[in-house]
Design a protein around this motif. Structure first.
Motif, mmCIF file in Angstrom:
data_model
loop_
_atom_site.group_PDB
_atom_site.id
_atom_site.type_symbol
_atom_site.label_atom_id
_atom_site.label_comp_id
_atom_site.label_asym_id
_atom_site.label_seq_id
_atom_site.Cartn_x
_atom_site.Cartn_y
_atom_site.Cartn_z
ATOM 1 N N GLN A 127 0.844 -1.190 0.000
ATOM 2 C CA GLN A 127 0.000 0.000 0.000
ATOM 3 C C GLN A 127 0.882 1.243 0.000
ATOM 4 O O GLN A 127 2.103 1.161 0.125
ATOM 5 C CB GLN A 127 -0.920 -0.014 1.222
ATOM 6 C CG GLN A 127 -1.819 -1.235 1.311
ATOM 7 C CD GLN A 127 -2.748 -1.370 0.128
ATOM 8 O OE1 GLN A 127 -3.407 -0.405 -0.270
ATOM 9 N NE2 GLN A 127 -2.810 -2.560 -0.450
ATOM 10 N N SER A 128 0.254 2.402 -0.149
ATOM 11 C CA SER A 128 1.030 3.634 -0.195
ATOM 12 C C SER A 128 1.779 3.873 1.113
ATOM 13 O O SER A 128 2.890 4.386 1.120
ATOM 14 C CB SER A 128 0.108 4.820 -0.502
ATOM 15 O OG SER A 128 -0.920 4.920 0.475
ATOM 16 N N ASN A 129 1.162 3.525 2.233
ATOM 17 C CA ASN A 129 1.835 3.567 3.530
ATOM 18 C C ASN A 129 1.812 2.141 4.065
ATOM 19 O O ASN A 129 0.962 1.770 4.881
ATOM 20 C CB ASN A 129 1.108 4.524 4.477
ATOM 21 C CG ASN A 129 1.828 4.683 5.796
ATOM 22 O OD1 ASN A 129 3.024 4.391 5.905
ATOM 23 N ND2 ASN A 129 1.106 5.113 6.825
ATOM 24 N N GLU A 257 7.786 6.752 3.987
ATOM 25 C CA GLU A 257 6.760 6.491 2.974
ATOM 26 C C GLU A 257 7.292 6.901 1.600
ATOM 27 O O GLU A 257 7.891 7.972 1.451
ATOM 28 C CB GLU A 257 5.486 7.273 3.302
ATOM 29 C CG GLU A 257 4.327 6.998 2.347
ATOM 30 C CD GLU A 257 3.062 7.718 2.758
ATOM 31 O OE1 GLU A 257 2.122 7.792 1.933
ATOM 32 O OE2 GLU A 257 3.010 8.225 3.900
ATOM 33 N N LEU A 260 4.796 9.355 -4.572
ATOM 34 C CA LEU A 260 3.990 8.846 -5.677
ATOM 35 C C LEU A 260 4.870 8.495 -6.867
ATOM 36 O O LEU A 260 4.677 7.458 -7.522
ATOM 37 C CB LEU A 260 2.935 9.887 -6.089
ATOM 38 C CG LEU A 260 2.033 9.497 -7.280
ATOM 39 C CD1 LEU A 260 1.238 8.231 -6.953
ATOM 40 C CD2 LEU A 260 1.090 10.651 -7.613
ATOM 41 N N ARG A 263 6.672 5.184 -6.175
ATOM 42 C CA ARG A 263 5.782 4.042 -6.309
ATOM 43 C C ARG A 263 5.503 3.737 -7.784
ATOM 44 O O ARG A 263 5.458 2.585 -8.207
ATOM 45 C CB ARG A 263 4.480 4.262 -5.562
ATOM 46 C CG ARG A 263 4.638 4.330 -4.054
ATOM 47 C CD ARG A 263 3.336 4.068 -3.346
ATOM 48 N NE ARG A 263 2.281 4.997 -3.763
ATOM 49 C CZ ARG A 263 2.062 6.172 -3.231
ATOM 50 N NH1 ARG A 263 2.831 6.603 -2.246
ATOM 51 N NH2 ARG A 263 1.078 6.946 -3.663
#
Length: 265
Positions: A127-129, A257, A260, A263
């Protein structure tokens, strides 16, 4: 569990595998390193731990039942789907009673962890975090540790799974395989069909059909290998560069984290 399992592969020219035993959550065998005698024989147990809490205690009991007699070298590895220390997860929501029960099982087995050199976690929910945990591990007893004292454990790039592969080797690393490897992308590249056709239609001096087939396949493989080195000399470098980037992002994700852009990359 239907999302994972155990597959044990080996090279017959390097090791001999005997005494295979299969349980609900484990796969055990005796591994003998060829040409080294009894001193290089050890028990290997690979596990795939249950994800459901209700099955955890049965898994711990089965693991302790596999403990070999004193003097036996023992290596245990796999996806345990469980951690034994709170720091092996990047979240505070850990079930401490399960940690204690797993740690007690390891102590009963007299197993100690072989620590990774380059990562803290082996699994991410991506997941993003992300939530990250160290679910995959290698453990060994003292006899194995003393006999194979030069071992080293590294995490590899998580390019194909939410788990990262683990490579356990001696300090000089694994030997590079020399076997022919066909790359699927070759069929999409200009010149592939021509190379295969020319290699396959070369005159053969063999009469027996199976010999003709063997040498046609061998010659075609040799031609393809030479062709690929000429035209795609940078492809392997690019692949390893990509894997290195992914590994570095894996490491960064353990500290912060990802952005964007990271990722997406």
């Amino acid at each position: 569990d239907t999302k994972g399992g155990i597959l044990l592969l080996w090279d017959d020219s390097v090791v001999t595998v005997t005494n295979v035993q299969i349980g609900v959550y484990f796969f055990s065998a005796t591994v003998a390193i060829n040409n080294y005698g009894d001193d290089k024989t050890f028990k290997l147990t690979t596990v795939y731990g249950p994800t459901r809490s209700i099955n955890k205690d049965a898994f711990y009991l089965e693991l302790t039942s596999e403990k070999p007699p004193p003097g036996t070298k023992w290596l245990v590895n796999g996806d345990f789907n469980q951690i034994y220390r709170a720091r092996d997860k990047n979240r505070a929501n850990v079930v401490r009673s399960r940690l204690v029960r797993f740690r007690n099982a390891l102590n009963t087995c007299e197993l100690k962890e072989i620590h990774m050199q380059n990562r803290k976690f082996t699994w991410s929910n991506e997941q993003s975090n992300p939530t990250m945990s160290k679910l995959d591990s290698f453990f060994c007893n003292e006899d194995w540790d003393i006999e194979f004292a030069t071992h080293i454990l590294h995490a590899l790039s998580s390019s194909l799974s939410d788990h990262c592969p683990l490579l356990l080797a001696n300090d000089v690393g694994p030997k590079k395989p020399k076997s022919f490897r066909f790359e699927n992308y070759w069929t999409k590249m200009p010149g592939f069909q021509c190379v295969v056709s020319e290699a396959w239609t070369e005159i053969s001096c063999h009469v027996e059909p199976y010999q003709r087939l063997f040498h046609k396949l061998k010659r075609t493989g040799q031609k393809l290998r030479s062709w690929s080195k000429t035209l795609f000399s940078n492809s392997k470098v690019q692949l390893h560069m990509a894997l290195e980037v992914i590994l570095r992002l894996d490491l960064a994700q353990e500290q912060r984290e990802l952005s964007l852009e990271e990722r997406d990359l």
